[in-house]
Design an enzyme around this catalytic site. Structure first.
Site, PDB file in Angstrom:
ATOM      1  N   GLU A 174      55.989  44.296  37.037  1.00  0.00           N
ATOM      2  CA  GLU A 174      54.818  43.299  37.613  1.00  0.00           C
ATOM      3  C   GLU A 174      54.524  41.975  36.489  1.00  0.00           C
ATOM      4  O   GLU A 174      54.014  41.393  36.966  1.00  0.00           O
ATOM      5  CB  GLU A 174      53.664  44.349  37.651  1.00  0.00           C
ATOM      6  CG  GLU A 174      53.790  45.273  38.828  1.00  0.00           C
ATOM      7  CD  GLU A 174      52.808  46.306  38.809  1.00  0.00           C
ATOM      8  OE1 GLU A 174      51.843  46.353  38.085  1.00  0.00           O
ATOM      9  OE2 GLU A 174      52.953  47.157  39.511  1.00  0.00           O
ATOM     10  N   ASP A 189      57.091  58.921  24.674  1.00  0.00           N
ATOM     11  CA  ASP A 189      57.324  60.108  24.066  1.00  0.00           C
ATOM     12  C   ASP A 189      57.743  61.396  25.079  1.00  0.00           C
ATOM     13  O   ASP A 189      57.431  61.469  26.185  1.00  0.00           O
ATOM     14  CB  ASP A 189      55.928  60.467  23.587  1.00  0.00           C
ATOM     15  CG  ASP A 189      55.858  61.764  22.507  1.00  0.00           C
ATOM     16  OD1 ASP A 189      56.345  61.520  21.513  1.00  0.00           O
ATOM     17  OD2 ASP A 189      55.227  62.799  22.717  1.00  0.00           O
TER      18      ASP A 189
HETATM   19  C1  GLC Z   1      57.495  63.545  19.800  1.00  0.00           C
HETATM   20  C2  GLC Z   1      56.732  62.620  18.612  1.00  0.00           C
HETATM   21  C3  GLC Z   1      56.358  63.714  17.731  1.00  0.00           C
HETATM   22  C4  GLC Z   1      55.240  64.709  18.550  1.00  0.00           C
HETATM   23  C5  GLC Z   1      55.984  65.246  19.957  1.00  0.00           C
HETATM   24  C6  GLC Z   1      54.658  66.040  20.800  1.00  0.00           C
HETATM   25  O1  GLC Z   1      58.431  63.993  19.650  1.00  0.00           O
HETATM   26  O2  GLC Z   1      57.692  62.024  17.817  1.00  0.00           O
HETATM   27  O3  GLC Z   1      55.703  63.332  16.556  1.00  0.00           O
HETATM   28  O4  GLC Z   1      54.765  65.805  17.642  1.00  0.00           O
HETATM   29  O5  GLC Z   1      56.670  64.397  20.591  1.00  0.00           O
HETATM   30  O6  GLC Z   1      54.034  65.138  21.514  1.00  0.00           O
END
Ligand code: GLC
Length: 560
Positions: free
Chosen positions: A269, A220
């Protein structure tokens, strides 16, 4: 000893052309009938998932969370939210997936934790300058009394990116004190990635899930980890504007790549090495692909098709550029039309051509009524776009419910909305709840077979979209996805394609090295067939069966 290298494992490249199905766990299936989808719900539907013909599932966060941002506010990276199950349920789900031939990808959220994370709680309880504060970004405010935020940085969800705390320790206890950084909601404090413990802890988290049998990770906000926190902080009044040379204050800084090189060592790993895909909203393809290098995560999402108008020339140009650049970086390309952050693609395509992001947001705010969407056209185009995409070289990422042809639920009542965007923009931007409404499985069951009363209300029209209503129905969107994914598996070929010419500009026509051919008519009227196309070889149409021409807004697949 080269045969011992993890990368020489016969399954090392499984992800390169995988079809990956994204599960938003709270909205997929609710086994314990509490209204929130859960991991046993996923396990119970494993037959449905493998029957789709996908290769892997990717689960959005299922970790303990107050759900300030739908689970992307993580309290504990190495546990399961008790409302969604337990670690034992997780293990059972992975075992069921593997037994069904599906791989499992989990979401890792490294840019920020939640404000309930033990480290952030410790930081709040400690004085300014303490080691506990150093794992996040705490700074004194500007102004005579520190009453102004340390910089002009906005938050992605509206409002500013800094929140002031009331000190709990030290000489100022009981008074307003330092500010902490959160590029998303205030409940999502950003980690300080210059801190060795932060780096080490994420390695521990990767190993924790990898040891439990996870096959890959979706990372993310991968472009956000490294930040220029040198004082005075640089001005950055818009998060949208990025520079393309790695020197932006907040995003896509060169320093982020050292972090992911470290992750790659951890992922290697394992044998086969664990896969990873970066969510990096970086508009410059050459920069985005740095995350996808084999020495880093291996893949990066490319949202170019998702953001493109339904247009042959645009689609062709994007595909060509992405394939060339992926090949140059050693990655495979990724393709995606829908996910948990965007308006579902049948709805996007149902709106007037040329609609901008602002137009889409205004449409949502008008409960999806103005302008009136042409739903039939939207779904027809979405099916054509999906078949165009599913035959491309590289990985296809699908979002739960798109196989049912779900539209955005644009008219959720304001009282039901949960996305922080809605609250942080003073109700000016509605947010992402409309693509997160719990799935309809069976129209004959309460809550369309989802489980308990869903955490977001399902519209009546879900009845016609329920999986059971489409099961075995010729021409249904579900059956189209099943056939396409089945053929995709049989026909998958080398990671290249050749463009073929076509008499009509509105037609995109390509052929994979084994002769698998794809023709998409992006136009609103039937288009002439290119010379030499043999309609008896058509194995799949996203719309009507062709009779002498390519039907409007339709994709055809032809066997070799
Ligand atoms: C990413 C995720 C989203 C979230 C953001 C903060 O863009 O896809 O859903 O709100 O990160 O974590």
């Amino acid at each position: 000893m080269s045969t011992d290298l993890p990368s020489s494992h016969p399954d090392a490249a499984w992800w390169r052309q995988a079809a990956v199905y994204q599960i938003y766990p709270r909205s997929f299936a609710d086994a314990n009938h509490d209204g929130l989808g859960d991991l046993p719900g996923v396990t119970a539907r494993m037959g449905y998932l493998s029957g789709l013909g996908i290769d892997a599932i990717w689960l959005s966060p299922f970790y303990p969370s107050a759900l300030a941002d739908g689970g992307y506010d993580v309290d504990d990276y190495r546990n399961v939210d008790p409302r969604l199950g337990s670690l034992a349920d997780f293990d059972a789900m992975v075992a069921a997936a593997h037994d069904s031939g599906l791989r499992v990808i989990v979401d890792i959220v490294p840019n920020h934790s939640s404000n309930r994370h033990a480290w952030f709680q410790a930081a709040l309880a400690s004085a300014p300058g303490s080691p506990e504060r150093a794992r996040y970004h705490f700074l004194d405010g500007l102004g005579d009394d520190g009453e102004l935020p340390p910089s002009d940085w906005p938050s992605h969800f509206g409002g500013g990116a800094w929140t002031r705390v009331v000190e709990q320790a030290g000489p100022n206890a009981g008074s307003p004190g330092q500010w902490y950084l959160h590029l998303f909601a205030p409940e999502q404090p950003d980690f300080n990635w210059d801190h060795a413990e932060v780096r080490e802890d994420f390695h521990t988290t990767l190993r924790f899930w990898a040891d439990r049998g996870v096959d890959g990770f979706r990372v993310d906000v991968a472009h956000g980890l490294a930040k220029d926190m040198s004082l005075p902080l640089r001005s950055k009044p818009s998060l949208e504007i990025l520079v393309d040379d790695g020197t932006d204050a907040l995003f896509d800084r060169d320093a982020v790549h050292e972090i992911f090189a470290g992750w790659r060592s951890v992922l290697n790993e394992y044998s086969p090495p664990k896969a990873a895909v970066a969510e990096a909203w970086v508009p410059f393809t050459n920069r985005r692909l740095m995350y996808a290098r084999p020495s880093e995560l291996g893949q990066a999402f490319n949202f170019d098709l998702l953001q493109a108008p339904f247009d042959a020339a645009e689609f062709r140009a994007i595909v060509q550029k992405c394939l060339e650049e992926a090949a140059a970086s050693g990655a495979s390309s990724t393709w995606v039309f829908s996910n948990h952050d965007v308006i579902r693609h049948p709805s996007r395509y149902a709106l007037p051509d040329g609609s901008t992001l602002a137009d889409l947001e205004a449409w949502l705010l008008a409960d999806g009524r103005v302008p009136a969407p042409d739903l039939e056209r939207g779904l027809r185009r979405a099916r054509a776009a999906t078949l165009f995409m599913l035959a491309l070289p590289g990985s296809a990422y699908l979002y739960q419910g798109e196989e049912l042809g779900l539209f955005e639920v644009a008219d959720l009542p304001a009282s039901a909305l949960q996305d922080p965007t809605w609250f942080r923009t003073q109700h000016l931007v509605k947010g992402r709840d409309g693509c997160r409404v719990p799935l309809p499985w069976d129209a004959a069951e309460p809550n369309f077979g989802f489980g308990g009363t869903p955490w977001l209300p399902q519209p009546a029209w879900f009845a016609g979209k329920a999986a059971a209503s489409q099961d075995g129905v010729d021409g249904s969107t579900l059956e189209m996805y099943r056939s396409a994914l089945g053929w995709r598996r049989k026909l998958q070929a080398e990671e290249t394609l050749e463009w073929l010419s076509s008499p009509a500009d509105v037609v995109a026509h390509y052929r994979r090295p084994n002769g698998w051919e794809v023709l998409t008519n992006f136009g609103a009227v039937p288009a002439a067939l290119p010379a030499g196309v043999d309609l008896s070889k058509v194995i799949l149409s996203s719309g009507d069966a062709p009779s002498g021409a390519i039907p409007a807004e339709t994709t055809l697949w032809l066997t070799p």
